[in-house]
Design an enzyme around this catalytic site. Structure first.
Site, PDB file in Angstrom:
ATOM      1  N   GLU A 120      -7.339   4.722   7.281  1.00 28.57           N
ATOM      2  CA  GLU A 120      -7.172   6.118   6.880  1.00 28.57           C
ATOM      3  C   GLU A 120      -8.373   6.611   6.068  1.00 28.57           C
ATOM      4  O   GLU A 120      -8.701   7.796   6.089  1.00 28.57           O
ATOM      5  CB  GLU A 120      -5.843   6.283   6.123  1.00 28.57           C
ATOM      6  CG  GLU A 120      -4.668   6.207   7.097  1.00 28.57           C
ATOM      7  CD  GLU A 120      -3.355   5.756   6.500  1.00 28.57           C
ATOM      8  OE1 GLU A 120      -3.216   5.752   5.269  1.00 28.57           O
ATOM      9  OE2 GLU A 120      -2.456   5.397   7.287  1.00 28.57           O
ATOM     10  N   GLU A 153      -5.699  -5.005  10.671  1.00 25.27           N
ATOM     11  CA  GLU A 153      -4.719  -3.954  10.957  1.00 25.27           C
ATOM     12  C   GLU A 153      -5.166  -3.167  12.181  1.00 25.27           C
ATOM     13  O   GLU A 153      -6.008  -2.268  12.059  1.00 25.27           O
ATOM     14  CB  GLU A 153      -4.632  -2.957   9.797  1.00 25.27           C
ATOM     15  CG  GLU A 153      -4.261  -3.546   8.466  1.00 25.27           C
ATOM     16  CD  GLU A 153      -3.721  -2.462   7.531  1.00 25.27           C
ATOM     17  OE1 GLU A 153      -2.550  -2.542   7.182  1.00 25.27           O
ATOM     18  OE2 GLU A 153      -4.469  -1.538   7.198  1.00 25.27           O
ATOM     19  N   SER A 174       2.900  -1.755  10.537  1.00 26.53           N
ATOM     20  CA  SER A 174       4.333  -1.774  10.865  1.00 26.53           C
ATOM     21  C   SER A 174       5.014  -3.089  10.495  1.00 26.53           C
ATOM     22  O   SER A 174       5.892  -3.563  11.223  1.00 26.53           O
ATOM     23  CB  SER A 174       4.553  -1.450  12.351  1.00 26.53           C
ATOM     24  OG  SER A 174       4.113  -0.151  12.641  1.00 26.53           O
ATOM     25  N   GLY A 176       2.770  -1.021   4.370  1.00 22.93           N
ATOM     26  CA  GLY A 176       2.765   0.401   4.041  1.00 22.93           C
ATOM     27  C   GLY A 176       4.187   0.905   3.840  1.00 22.93           C
ATOM     28  O   GLY A 176       4.808   0.700   2.797  1.00 22.93           O
ATOM     29  N   HIS A 236      -9.770   0.808   4.591  1.00 29.90           N
ATOM     30  CA  HIS A 236      -8.512   1.137   5.274  1.00 29.90           C
ATOM     31  C   HIS A 236      -8.801   2.165   6.368  1.00 29.90           C
ATOM     32  O   HIS A 236      -9.632   3.063   6.173  1.00 29.90           O
ATOM     33  CB  HIS A 236      -7.489   1.685   4.274  1.00 29.90           C
ATOM     34  CG  HIS A 236      -6.124   1.776   4.869  1.00 29.90           C
ATOM     35  ND1 HIS A 236      -5.760   2.818   5.684  1.00 29.90           N
ATOM     36  CD2 HIS A 236      -5.058   0.938   4.818  1.00 29.90           C
ATOM     37  CE1 HIS A 236      -4.515   2.620   6.106  1.00 29.90           C
ATOM     38  NE2 HIS A 236      -4.068   1.484   5.585  1.00 29.90           N
ATOM     39  N   GLY A 247       1.296   2.920  10.506  1.00 29.86           N
ATOM     40  CA  GLY A 247       1.878   4.215  10.144  1.00 29.86           C
ATOM     41  C   GLY A 247       2.999   4.675  11.058  1.00 29.86           C
ATOM     42  O   GLY A 247       3.349   4.014  12.042  1.00 29.86           O
ATOM     43  N   ASN A 264       0.866  -1.182   0.000  1.00 29.01           N
ATOM     44  CA  ASN A 264       0.000   0.000   0.000  1.00 29.01           C
ATOM     45  C   ASN A 264       0.902   1.232   0.000  1.00 29.01           C
ATOM     46  O   ASN A 264       1.440   1.608   1.038  1.00 29.01           O
ATOM     47  CB  ASN A 264      -0.903  -0.026   1.242  1.00 29.01           C
ATOM     48  CG  ASN A 264      -1.785   1.202   1.332  1.00 29.01           C
ATOM     49  OD1 ASN A 264      -1.886   1.978   0.377  1.00 29.01           O
ATOM     50  ND2 ASN A 264      -2.427   1.411   2.482  1.00 29.01           N
ATOM     51  N   TRP A 265       1.060   1.819  -1.187  1.00 34.43           N
ATOM     52  CA  TRP A 265       1.952   2.985  -1.290  1.00 34.43           C
ATOM     53  C   TRP A 265       1.330   4.248  -0.683  1.00 34.43           C
ATOM     54  O   TRP A 265       2.001   5.271  -0.580  1.00 34.43           O
ATOM     55  CB  TRP A 265       2.275   3.263  -2.760  1.00 34.43           C
ATOM     56  CG  TRP A 265       3.210   2.288  -3.404  1.00 34.43           C
ATOM     57  CD1 TRP A 265       3.779   1.169  -2.833  1.00 34.43           C
ATOM     58  CD2 TRP A 265       3.715   2.351  -4.744  1.00 34.43           C
ATOM     59  NE1 TRP A 265       4.587   0.538  -3.750  1.00 34.43           N
ATOM     60  CE2 TRP A 265       4.574   1.242  -4.934  1.00 34.43           C
ATOM     61  CE3 TRP A 265       3.526   3.230  -5.801  1.00 34.43           C
ATOM     62  CZ2 TRP A 265       5.233   0.996  -6.136  1.00 34.43           C
ATOM     63  CZ3 TRP A 265       4.186   2.985  -7.005  1.00 34.43           C
ATOM     64  CH2 TRP A 265       5.040   1.882  -7.163  1.00 34.43           C
ATOM     65  N   LYS A 266       0.048   4.209  -0.361  1.00 34.78           N
ATOM     66  CA  LYS A 266      -0.656   5.402   0.127  1.00 34.78           C
ATOM     67  C   LYS A 266      -0.438   6.563  -0.867  1.00 34.78           C
ATOM     68  O   LYS A 266      -0.426   6.316  -2.061  1.00 34.78           O
ATOM     69  CB  LYS A 266      -0.220   5.738   1.553  1.00 34.78           C
ATOM     70  CG  LYS A 266      -0.358   4.493   2.464  1.00 34.78           C
ATOM     71  CD  LYS A 266      -0.257   4.787   3.914  1.00 34.78           C
ATOM     72  CE  LYS A 266      -0.381   3.481   4.701  1.00 34.78           C
ATOM     73  NZ  LYS A 266      -0.372   3.655   6.122  1.00 34.78           N
TER      74      LYS A 266
END
Ligand code: PGA
Length: 261
Positions: free
Chosen positions: A102, A170, A220, A241, A100, A176, A9-11
């Site tokens: 976020e 998650e 993480s 991530g 997700h 993050g 997940n490159w965000k």
């Protein structure tokens, strides 16, 4: 053994198309060295980069796929600022991440997550449904929260489409750069068992289907802890991530996922 699912997940990274191409090239070189029999590797870049990377995925072969990080359920129309799931599919995505944390923080309720999930399945995409509690309280209320996310996320999905869905567990406190720590493999395993128990209660789902249901770990993940989540934690895969933005770390994680029993 079913293939392990390794999701990057490159965000909202990297900042330029040129960097995205370089990061993708480094990642697919890492994936290319692996057999592909044991792993399914999914790169989820910002949507804008999908058309740039799609031709490269075709060249890289079957064990590598692209995914999108979010999408809108209506195929087209007056929805300013949105990108439809159908458009994402046409741009090269074959997976969609939904729920997700976020996105949930930005307003995605369980109901919206469910709409996106169903629209993705209808468009022929595979789905990674993210769930996870904000804190693990002593009284165990977080289990009810988790159960609610799983049940609401999968509501109305017919049993025949379950093979197209994976859940990524998650915990919010592990995600993050603000993360306190990763979960422990044992903590994850307990949650994965609980998630499969919830799934087994759904109509049309046999015990065997629930036991085989893929539950990934995310939060993480690093080259140091990946092996533990896959072995002691028995994770069906990993959602990565930050470490997926570092080609060396990503390469090590893929290698670990291929070689860890
Ligand atoms: P992280 O992100 O690996 O940087 O903790 C995981 C995620 O948000 O999916």
């Amino acid at each position: 053994m079913p293939k392990r699912l390794l999701v990057a997940n490159w965000k909202m990274n990297p900042a330029t198309p040129r960097e995205a191409k370089a990061l993708f090239a480094a990642g697919s070189r890492a994936a290319g060295g692996l057999s592909g029999r044991k792993l399914e590797v999914v790169i989820c870049p910002p949507a804008l980069y999908l058309p740039l990377l799609a031709p490269k995925v075709e060249r890289a072969g079957a064990a590598l796929a692209l995914g999108a990080q979010d999408g809108y359920w209506e195929p087209e129309g007056a929805y300013t600022g949105e990108t439809s799931i159908v458009m994402l599919r046409r741009a090269g995505a074959s997976y969609l991440i939904v729920g997700h944390s976020e996105r949930r923080r930005a307003g995605d309720t369980n109901e919206l997550v469910n709409r996106k999930l169903k629209a993705a399945l209808a468009a022929g995409l595979k789905v990674i449904l993210c769930v996870g509690e904000a804190e693990r309280d002593q009284a165990g209320q977080y289990l009810g929260w988790l159960r609610g996310q799983v049940l609401a996320g999968l509501a109305g999905v017919p049993a025949r489409l379950f093979p197209k869905v994976a859940i990524a567990y998650e915990p919010l406190w592990a995600i993050g750069s603000e993360a306190k720590r990763a979960d422990t493999p044992e903590g994850f395993l307990e949650q994965a068992i609980y998630i499969r128990k919830v799934i087994s209660s759904l109509p049309g789902i046999s015990k065997e289907m629930a036991l085989a249901f893929p539950v990934l770990y995310g939060g993480s993940v690093s080259p140091e802890n990946a092996a533990l989540f896959l072995s002691a934690g028995q994770a069906s895969g990993l959602l990565v991530g930050r470490a997926s933005l570092d080609p060396d770390h990503w390469r090590q994680i893929l290698k670990t996922a291929e070689t860890t029993l």
